[in-house]
Design a protein around this motif. Structure first.
Motif, PDB file in Angstrom:
ATOM      1  N   LEU A   1     115.971  44.961 -14.076  1.00  0.00           N
ATOM      2  CA  LEU A   1     117.135  44.777 -13.212  1.00  0.00           C
ATOM      3  C   LEU A   1     116.752  44.260 -11.831  1.00  0.00           C
ATOM      4  O   LEU A   1     117.369  43.307 -11.326  1.00  0.00           O
ATOM      5  CB  LEU A   1     117.905  46.100 -13.084  1.00  0.00           C
ATOM      6  N   ASP A   2     115.747  44.854 -11.205  1.00  0.00           N
ATOM      7  CA  ASP A   2     115.380  44.407  -9.858  1.00  0.00           C
ATOM      8  C   ASP A   2     114.842  42.982  -9.864  1.00  0.00           C
ATOM      9  O   ASP A   2     115.101  42.203  -8.935  1.00  0.00           O
ATOM     10  CB  ASP A   2     114.379  45.376  -9.215  1.00  0.00           C
ATOM     11  N   GLN A   3     114.103  42.599 -10.921  1.00  0.00           N
ATOM     12  CA  GLN A   3     113.607  41.225 -11.017  1.00  0.00           C
ATOM     13  C   GLN A   3     114.757  40.230 -11.188  1.00  0.00           C
ATOM     14  O   GLN A   3     114.761  39.158 -10.571  1.00  0.00           O
ATOM     15  CB  GLN A   3     112.649  41.102 -12.212  1.00  0.00           C
ATOM     16  N   LEU A   4     115.729  40.599 -12.021  1.00  0.00           N
ATOM     17  CA  LEU A   4     116.864  39.711 -12.255  1.00  0.00           C
ATOM     18  C   LEU A   4     117.682  39.520 -10.983  1.00  0.00           C
ATOM     19  O   LEU A   4     118.078  38.391 -10.658  1.00  0.00           O
ATOM     20  CB  LEU A   4     117.741  40.280 -13.372  1.00  0.00           C
ATOM     21  N   ILE A   5     117.932  40.593 -10.262  1.00  0.00           N
ATOM     22  CA  ILE A   5     118.697  40.488  -9.020  1.00  0.00           C
ATOM     23  C   ILE A   5     117.957  39.622  -8.004  1.00  0.00           C
ATOM     24  O   ILE A   5     118.554  38.800  -7.302  1.00  0.00           O
ATOM     25  CB  ILE A   5     118.981  41.889  -8.450  1.00  0.00           C
ATOM     26  N   ALA A   6     116.629  39.776  -7.925  1.00  0.00           N
ATOM     27  CA  ALA A   6     115.830  38.972  -7.000  1.00  0.00           C
ATOM     28  C   ALA A   6     115.953  37.486  -7.328  1.00  0.00           C
ATOM     29  O   ALA A   6     116.057  36.636  -6.421  1.00  0.00           O
ATOM     30  CB  ALA A   6     114.366  39.417  -7.045  1.00  0.00           C
ATOM     31  N   GLU A   7     115.948  37.142  -8.609  1.00  0.00           N
ATOM     32  CA  GLU A   7     116.064  35.741  -9.010  1.00  0.00           C
ATOM     33  C   GLU A   7     117.478  35.206  -8.777  1.00  0.00           C
ATOM     34  O   GLU A   7     117.657  34.036  -8.437  1.00  0.00           O
ATOM     35  CB  GLU A   7     115.647  35.575 -10.472  1.00  0.00           C
ATOM     36  N   LEU A   8     118.471  36.051  -8.965  1.00  0.00           N
ATOM     37  CA  LEU A   8     119.849  35.628  -8.701  1.00  0.00           C
ATOM     38  C   LEU A   8     120.062  35.332  -7.217  1.00  0.00           C
ATOM     39  O   LEU A   8     120.871  34.463  -6.862  1.00  0.00           O
ATOM     40  CB  LEU A   8     120.832  36.709  -9.160  1.00  0.00           C
ATOM     41  N   LEU A   9     119.361  36.048  -6.357  1.00  0.00           N
ATOM     42  CA  LEU A   9     119.499  35.862  -4.922  1.00  0.00           C
ATOM     43  C   LEU A   9     118.537  34.811  -4.374  1.00  0.00           C
ATOM     44  O   LEU A   9     118.634  34.433  -3.203  1.00  0.00           O
ATOM     45  CB  LEU A   9     119.272  37.191  -4.195  1.00  0.00           C
ATOM     46  N   SER A  10     117.627  34.343  -5.203  1.00  0.00           N
ATOM     47  CA  SER A  10     116.633  33.376  -4.756  1.00  0.00           C
ATOM     48  C   SER A  10     117.271  32.008  -4.524  1.00  0.00           C
ATOM     49  O   SER A  10     118.190  31.593  -5.225  1.00  0.00           O
ATOM     50  CB  SER A  10     115.520  33.253  -5.803  1.00  0.00           C
ATOM     51  N   GLU A  11     116.758  31.291  -3.537  1.00  0.00           N
ATOM     52  CA  GLU A  11     117.265  29.948  -3.252  1.00  0.00           C
ATOM     53  C   GLU A  11     116.611  28.890  -4.122  1.00  0.00           C
ATOM     54  O   GLU A  11     117.174  27.822  -4.333  1.00  0.00           O
ATOM     55  CB  GLU A  11     117.017  29.604  -1.779  1.00  0.00           C
ATOM     56  N   GLY A  12     115.411  29.185  -4.642  1.00  0.00           N
ATOM     57  CA  GLY A  12     114.654  28.150  -5.341  1.00  0.00           C
ATOM     58  C   GLY A  12     114.355  28.442  -6.789  1.00  0.00           C
ATOM     59  O   GLY A  12     113.426  27.858  -7.364  1.00  0.00           O
ATOM     60  N   LYS A  13     115.130  29.335  -7.440  1.00  0.00           N
ATOM     61  CA  LYS A  13     114.866  29.640  -8.845  1.00  0.00           C
ATOM     62  C   LYS A  13     116.103  30.219  -9.502  1.00  0.00           C
ATOM     63  O   LYS A  13     116.743  31.116  -8.964  1.00  0.00           O
ATOM     64  CB  LYS A  13     113.705  30.632  -8.988  1.00  0.00           C
ATOM     65  N   HIS A  14     116.445  29.689 -10.678  1.00  0.00           N
ATOM     66  CA  HIS A  14     117.518  30.254 -11.486  1.00  0.00           C
ATOM     67  C   HIS A  14     116.879  31.138 -12.560  1.00  0.00           C
ATOM     68  O   HIS A  14     115.776  30.848 -13.048  1.00  0.00           O
ATOM     69  CB  HIS A  14     118.336  29.140 -12.143  1.00  0.00           C
ATOM     70  N   PRO A  15     117.557  32.200 -12.969  1.00  0.00           N
ATOM     71  CA  PRO A  15     116.938  33.146 -13.906  1.00  0.00           C
ATOM     72  C   PRO A  15     116.988  32.697 -15.365  1.00  0.00           C
ATOM     73  O   PRO A  15     117.780  31.819 -15.742  1.00  0.00           O
ATOM     74  CB  PRO A  15     117.778  34.414 -13.713  1.00  0.00           C
ATOM     75  N   VAL A  16     116.137  33.303 -16.160  1.00  0.00           N
ATOM     76  CA  VAL A  16     116.197  33.197 -17.622  1.00  0.00           C
ATOM     77  C   VAL A  16     116.116  34.607 -18.194  1.00  0.00           C
ATOM     78  O   VAL A  16     115.536  35.503 -17.573  1.00  0.00           O
ATOM     79  CB  VAL A  16     115.054  32.330 -18.210  1.00  0.00           C
ATOM     80  N   LEU A  17     116.702  34.803 -19.367  1.00  0.00           N
ATOM     81  CA  LEU A  17     116.627  36.086 -20.059  1.00  0.00           C
ATOM     82  C   LEU A  17     116.327  35.829 -21.530  1.00  0.00           C
ATOM     83  O   LEU A  17     116.771  34.822 -22.101  1.00  0.00           O
ATOM     84  CB  LEU A  17     117.949  36.850 -19.941  1.00  0.00           C
ATOM     85  N   THR A  18     115.589  36.733 -22.142  1.00  0.00           N
ATOM     86  CA  THR A  18     115.254  36.595 -23.556  1.00  0.00           C
ATOM     87  C   THR A  18     116.489  36.855 -24.422  1.00  0.00           C
ATOM     88  O   THR A  18     117.268  37.763 -24.153  1.00  0.00           O
ATOM     89  CB  THR A  18     114.129  37.575 -23.938  1.00  0.00           C
ATOM     90  N   GLY A  19     116.645  36.035 -25.466  1.00  0.00           N
ATOM     91  CA  GLY A  19     117.757  36.208 -26.391  1.00  0.00           C
ATOM     92  C   GLY A  19     117.373  37.086 -27.567  1.00  0.00           C
ATOM     93  O   GLY A  19     116.205  37.135 -27.972  1.00  0.00           O
ATOM     94  N   ILE A  20     118.349  37.803 -28.120  1.00  0.00           N
ATOM     95  CA  ILE A  20     118.117  38.634 -29.296  1.00  0.00           C
ATOM     96  C   ILE A  20     119.204  38.354 -30.326  1.00  0.00           C
ATOM     97  O   ILE A  20     120.380  38.232 -29.979  1.00  0.00           O
ATOM     98  CB  ILE A  20     118.070  40.134 -28.922  1.00  0.00           C
ATOM     99  N   GLN A  21     118.803  38.204 -31.588  1.00  0.00           N
ATOM    100  CA  GLN A  21     119.723  37.881 -32.664  1.00  0.00           C
ATOM    101  C   GLN A  21     119.744  38.967 -33.733  1.00  0.00           C
ATOM    102  O   GLN A  21     118.759  39.688 -33.908  1.00  0.00           O
ATOM    103  CB  GLN A  21     119.329  36.561 -33.334  1.00  0.00           C
TER     104      GLN A  21
END
Length: 400
Positions: free
Chosen positions: A176-196
């Motif tokens: 969660l903290d890593q995702l929030i940091a990336e969402l607030l970052s100016e120079g990086k959009h986040p990625v998340l692993t997919g599950i099927q």
């Protein structure tokens, strides 16, 4: 004696200000939640919680009952949905032991920012759980699949993602903290692993799924979800996902297959990898240079090669370098042309190394990213040949 009396008096006075376990909670009053799913239901949120049944996981006690149960509710907000679960659950939902948060694909396409707001504010919630995206299905359906090796499905999902990241590489663990940091970052959009969900959803939800050598349904991690800010816009395939982990220096171990000079295949086990990303700005044109140094072992040989010759090893290293450079460059170009968002963090590199230039570039960074030159240079070395130094196929040819 006086000193002892004074100290005793001070301790007694201090006890008056000690609150003790004022907020303690008995386990019998809590529903321990290890998995949570969030989906969109019209304009509302649908929250699913996977709760442990203590009697089914304690010691060797078991039976036909499943080890977890699920509570689900719909509300205008996540908190409302979670609180409504008390109308069905005899215990309060307690998420401090959460292992996995699954976000439905439809929710992810609309935006996950609002859904993460409650989780980031909850003081009871730890931030060490993994966040994944339910690919082509809902989070609720994903959490319903029963697993074999681990009694608790969410624990299975957590351990599987952790192991896959260490041994395979096209997956990545995001908390969660890593995702929030990336969402607030100016120079990086986040990625998340997919599950099927693979196989029969209906059977996967029952104990019948646990009674089969080859289960009718499984959950499997598949690709990386690409986000623009907090909205899902597409997916990376397995090879592109592996390229992402190389660029972000997240490779711990993986396997690559190359074609031998005279045909056939050879598998290389990546034992160590180090990626260095450097940014430069000339005028208003940013440039990225990626350097990768790697050490590999020969793990499997399905071709006729003489591994005792240094020139053979040099040729295999050259082929490995070319393949790695090829699919990493192709993956970057696809993201630049198709998705047009910087998921690799190149903007962060420019921001740190050229702060003055970044002030001019950041406003239109995604546009600058799409036309930015990126070079990739790989220097891989084969360190070990395995238990044998020659090719089995070549030895068989000598006997004929």
């Amino acid at each position: 004696m006086k000193r002892k009396l004074i100290l005793l008096s001070l301790f007694l006075i201090a006890l008056l200000f000690v609150s003790g376990c004022w907020n303690r909670r008995e386990l019998n009053d809590l529903a321990i939640t290890v998995g949570m799913g969030i989906d969109k239901s019209g304009e509302n949120y649908r929250v699913s919680t996977q709760v442990v049944i203590p009697s089914q996981v304690a010691g060797k006690k078991g039976g036909i009952q499943t080890p977890v149960t699920m509570y689900k509710e719909t509300g205008e907000s996540l908190l409302e949905a979670i609180r409504k679960m008390t109308t069905a659950s005899p215990r309060k939902i307690y998420a401090s032991h959460l292992r996995v948060l699954v976000l439905g694909e439809s929710l992810a396409r609309e935006g996950i920012g609002d859904a993460l707001d409650l989780l980031s504010r909850d003081q009871e919630l730890r931030t060490d759980f993994f966040i994944v995206i339910a690919k082509k299905t809902t989070a609720e359906k994903t959490l319903k699949i029963l697993t074999q090796l681990e009694k608790i499905p969410s624990v299975n999902m957590f351990a599987s993602l952790e192991t896959s990241e260490k041994s395979w590489a096209p997956t990545t663990t995001i908390t969660l903290d890593q995702l929030i940091a990336e969402l607030l970052s100016e120079g990086k959009h986040p990625v998340l692993t997919g599950i099927q969900v693979i196989g029969s959803q209906e059977i996967g939800e029952t104990s019948e799924n646990l009674d089969q050598i080859d289960p009718s349904a499984k959950v499997k991690y598949s690709g990386l979800a690409v986000f623009k800010k907090d909205k899902l816009i597409g997916w990376l395939n397995e090879e592109e996902s592996k390229a992402y982990t190389y660029i972000n220096d997240e490779i711990k171990s993986t396997v690559g297959v190359i074609t031998c000079p005279e045909g056939g295949k050879l598998s290389l086990e990546m034992m160590h990898s180090k990626t260095t990303v450097k940014g430069s700005v000339t005028g208003n044109q940013p440039t990225i240079n990626i350097g990768i140094r790697a050490q590999m072992n020969i793990a499997e040989v399905q071709c006729s090669v003489d591994l005792t010759k240094t020139e053979t090893i040099a040729e295999l290293e050259k082929l490995s370098n070319q393949k790695l450079e090829g699919f990493i460059e192709a993956s970057i170009k696809k993201v630049q042309r198709k998705y047009k968002v910087d998921i690799f963090g190149f903007g962060d590199i420019i921001h740190r190394t050229h702060p003055k230039a970044w002030k001019k570039l950041k406003k239109d960074w995604d546009q600058n990213f799409t036309k930015m030159p990126v070079t990739v240079k790989v220097d891989s070395r084969i360190r070990h040949l395995g238990a044998v130094s020659s090719s089995l196929l070549k030895d068989m040819e000598k006997k004929e």
